[in-house]
Each structure stands twice: as C-alpha cells, then as structure tokens.
Design an enzyme around this catalytic site. Structure first.
Site, PDB file in Angstrom:
ATOM      1  N   ASP A 150       0.803  -1.439  -0.007  1.00 37.73           N
ATOM      2  CA  ASP A 150      -0.090   0.121   0.032  1.00 37.73           C
ATOM      3  C   ASP A 150       0.813   1.305   0.138  1.00 37.73           C
ATOM      4  OD1 ASP A 150      -2.840   1.099   0.666  1.00 37.73           O
ATOM      5  OD2 ASP A 150      -1.442   2.209   1.734  1.00 37.73           O
ATOM      6  N   VAL A 182      -4.844   2.488  -0.349  1.00 38.65           N
ATOM      7  CA  VAL A 182      -4.847   1.925  -1.768  1.00 38.65           C
ATOM      8  C   VAL A 182      -5.383   0.365  -1.826  1.00 38.65           C
ATOM      9  CG1 VAL A 182      -3.433   1.164  -3.723  1.00 38.65           C
ATOM     10  CG2 VAL A 182      -2.984   3.424  -2.395  1.00 38.65           C
ATOM     11  N   ASP A 183      -4.816  -0.406  -0.838  1.00 40.96           N
ATOM     12  CA  ASP A 183      -5.386  -1.872  -0.589  1.00 40.96           C
ATOM     13  C   ASP A 183      -6.969  -1.898  -0.537  1.00 40.96           C
ATOM     14  OD1 ASP A 183      -2.955  -3.074  -0.705  1.00 40.96           O
ATOM     15  OD2 ASP A 183      -2.767  -2.981   1.378  1.00 40.96           O
ATOM     16  N   PHE A 184      -7.366  -1.050   0.118  1.00 38.64           N
ATOM     17  CA  PHE A 184      -9.021  -1.122   0.602  1.00 38.64           C
ATOM     18  C   PHE A 184      -9.722  -0.921  -0.941  1.00 38.64           C
ATOM     19  CE2 PHE A 184     -12.909   0.772   2.338  1.00 38.64           C
ATOM     20  CZ  PHE A 184     -13.376  -0.508   3.217  1.00 38.64           C
ATOM     21  N   GLY A 187      -9.379  -3.514  -3.462  1.00 39.98           N
ATOM     22  CA  GLY A 187     -10.174  -4.536  -2.985  1.00 39.98           C
ATOM     23  C   GLY A 187     -11.672  -4.317  -3.390  1.00 39.98           C
TER      24      GLY A 187
END
Length: 413
Positions: A150, A182-184, A187
């Site tokens: 991230d 960014v990960d969230f 997803g």
C-alpha cells in the site's frame, strides 16, 4: 412478507489471496451472500494474520491468530489449509475450482502457473470460471514482476504528492494516509470487476480473466486533483486539512475541541458571514470568489474564522451550523466515533458471535452495503481460525476421513 435472498446466494468463491486488498474483495462478495472458501498455508495461514497492533483473545488461552488486519477483511469465509506447492494440494484446488464461480489470487505474476493453477489451466477445467488476479503493478510491463504494498503506491500514484502540510509551513512535505487506502479501494475495485464479470457470464455463459493492479487504483484515487493536473498542466499544492474543492473548508478550533467546516459554495459562504456577524466579508475582494477563498487567501480567511470560532464549544457551533444549513462536523478520536448518535443509528459497530473468542463475540465494522432494501450485505460469521473448515470442505468434494488423515500427515493440509 416477501422472502429475500442474498444477492450472491449460490455463488462459490475460492479466495487464494493474502494480506488485505484481495481478502477485502472476497469479503465484500461474502457479505453479499457468496460462499467464500479461504485457502491458506498449513499451520501459518494468511500473512495478514500477523499484521496489525491487536489480536482477538482466544477462549481458554487459544491462539486465534486473528490480528486486527485479518479480522477486518476475512469475515463470512470458511478456511481450508492447502499446500499448493505439492501435487496433492494442487489436486484439491482443481477439485474446488470445478464447481467454483470465482477465484481470487494475489501471487506474483506467473507464480501459480508453475503449479498449473493459472487462469488458462483452470479454465480448461471450468470455462465459466472468473479468475481475478490482484497484483501491485499488473500482469505486464517493465515493473510487473515487482511485489507491491500500500505505502509504495501512495507514494508512486500521486496520493502523497497532494497529502500533507503545505510547503512553507513547519513540517511541510508529503504524508501517507493512515489506513491502507490503496489496498482497500483496490479490494473494492476487484469486487466491482467480479460483479461485472458475473453479470456478463449470466448473459453469455463465459468466464474471464481480471487483471487488477494497486498501481491503477492508486492513480485513479487521486481523482479530481489529478484531473486538475491533466487539464491545467500544473500540480496543485498540498493544502493540509484544507478542502480540494471550494473554500472555506478546513479545521476550525473551538473552546473544547476542533471541527471540520466545509462552506465552499457561495451560498454557504454567505450564510457563514451572516452567522459570524461579519456580512461585509462576503463582498470583500480578498474572498469574493471560490479560488480566492480556497487557495489565494485561504490562510488569511481561516485565521479570521478561527478567531470567531474559538468563542464557542463544538456543540454550540454544530447547532449554529445546523440551524443555517452549513456543513460541519466535530472531529472525533477513534473512541469518540462510536459515541456518535448517527453511527449508533446505522449500527456500524457490529457485535458478531465468535465461538473461539474469549468474550464469545468480536466487534466488527459493518458493511456499507448493509442498507440495500432487498439484498442487504450481512455479517453471518466471524473470521475463521486457520484451517477451521478444512475437513468440512474436503468432504464436500469427495475426500473421506482416511484420505484427509493421510493428507494431514503429509503436510498437504
């Protein structure tokens, strides 16, 4: 009352992803009713089980291996442990895929091809399969082989360039956002792509491959600020807590705390000048346009507003702002978030039964999709222990007790 079903009831998802972005996408599908089978490494499990600063305490001293990181992204899943580096483990994955609708993985580009678990190999088994690969930089290109996390993409994609204290002020410089945003968002993008692929398959019967990259999400997240650059050719400055649209929009100080004020539109600005009993500010040449209030004279304007706001408590100001329709909100520390009346009304703290937790339950963060009128997202089960459902899942694909015992002795499961 008409009976309702979950939106994704009957959809089977194989979640071979780890850490956060991939697991978040699978969790969204699980919240919407899909049967999500999480594939983890024997004994070790998902790397994300070790991330975070807090762990769910287990009953009778049981080590749950459920960190805050893992707990936030793995509810509504069943866990099976499989060593896919061994032929017997590959066979298990292939058997699961035969009746699966979706497979999500976030291994390095080409990693699963070594084991015959890439899209082309699995499509031969199940042509209707939707195969979603989540990587840092995408499947092709000069950086495709790199691993990515991230923070790297907050730096690379432009988010840090527009986040942080403005130049010329103490502590100026780029700043990473606290959560793994960014990960969230990646997803969520993966889940959206999968839902789109399911719709396409419902019309054509065809599965497909989905290439989702954290890099793509990180650039897209900069959104209208990046669009400012693309249109104007000039990078907007960092504004700290200042809004990126209209002004005034920033932190204001009160006698007992701070608030965020967003009075960027001309009408909101007019109402604020009346509320402050300084209506002459509305026509003041320093502040008579959005550009002047938001950028050119922002600091000067916020000093004037703060001189006024420091005379009141946050509750007094909130009532005043609400009374004239000016958007504003009290700043909350994390513990205060859960005392907000509207947070309570929306049931955002979701106490969920947890058979292995010391307290018998775990508080989870409710899905933002929980208020669909016909097919709301639901939390049905807490995140699983490592391999909690291994035997149960293997038996559904034809493995008997003796074969399961053999696989366990061989460290395949």
């Amino acid at each position: 009352m008409m009976e309702t079903k979950a939106a994704l009831e009957g959809v089977k998802v194989i979640d071979m992803s780890r850490v956060f972005a991939g697991p978040v996408s699978a969790q969204i599908l699980g919240d919407l009713g899909a049967d999500v089978i999480k594939v983890e490494r024997p004994k070790v499990g998902d790397d994300g089980r070790g991330y975070g600063l807090a762990w769910v305490p287990g009953k009778d001293g049981l080590e749950t291996h459920q960190s805050s990181f893992f707990t936030a992204s793995n509810r509504n899943k069943r866990s099976i442990t499989v060593n896919h580096a061994k032929p017997e483990g590959q066979d298990i994955i292939r058997e699961l895929v035969r009746t699966a609708d979706v497979l999500i993985e976030n291994y390095k580009v080409g990693d699963l091809k070594r084991y015959g678990l890439d899209y082309e190999s699995l499509r031969a088994i199940n042509p209707r399969l939707i195969y979603c690969s989540v990587t840092g930089f995408g499947q092709t290109g000069p950086m495709a082989a790199r691993a990515g996390y991230d923070g790297l993409f907050q730096a690379t994609g432009g988010m840090m360039a527009v986040t942080g204290i403005p130049d010329g002020q103490p502590g100026a410089g780029p700043l990473k956002a606290g959560p793994s945003l960014v990960d969230f968002v990646t997803g969520h993008n993966a889940a959206l792509a999968i839902l789109g692929a399911l719709m396409y398959r419902s019309r054509t019967g065809e599965g497909q491959f989905i290439d989702i990259a954290l890099l793509d999400s990180s650039v897209a997240m900069v959104s209208h600020i990046m669009q400012d650059y693309l249109i104007g050719g000039v990078a907007p400055p960092r504004f700290g807590n200042g809004g990126n649209g209209g002004g005034p929009a920033d932190i204001i100080h009160c006698t007992d705390g701070i608030m965020y004020l967003s009075a960027g539109g001309d009408e909101h600005w007019r109402r604020l000048t009346v509320l402050m009993e300084q209506p002459e500010l509305y026509e003041d040449p320093r502040f008579n346009s959005n550009m002047k209030r938001a950028k050119l004279h922002r600091v000067e304007l916020m000093d004037i507003i703060n001189e006024w706001s420091r005379r009141f408590t946050t509750a007094e100001l909130q009532a005043m702002f609400d009374g004239v329709g000016i958007p504003a909100a009290r700043y909350n520390d994390l513990d205060e978030v859960w005392d907000e009346p509207q947070v309570k009304h929306r049931n955002l703290r979701a106490a969920t039964p947890h058979p292995w937790a010391e307290s018998g339950s775990v508080d989870l963060i409710a899905s933002p999709l929980a208020h669909m009128s016909r097919t709301p997202a639901t939390i049905r089960t807490a995140p699983p222990l490592i391999g909690e459902h291994t035997d149960e899942i293997l038996k559904t694909i034809g493995y008997d007790d003796a074969r399961i015992a053999d696989l366990r002795a061989l460290n395949v499961i």
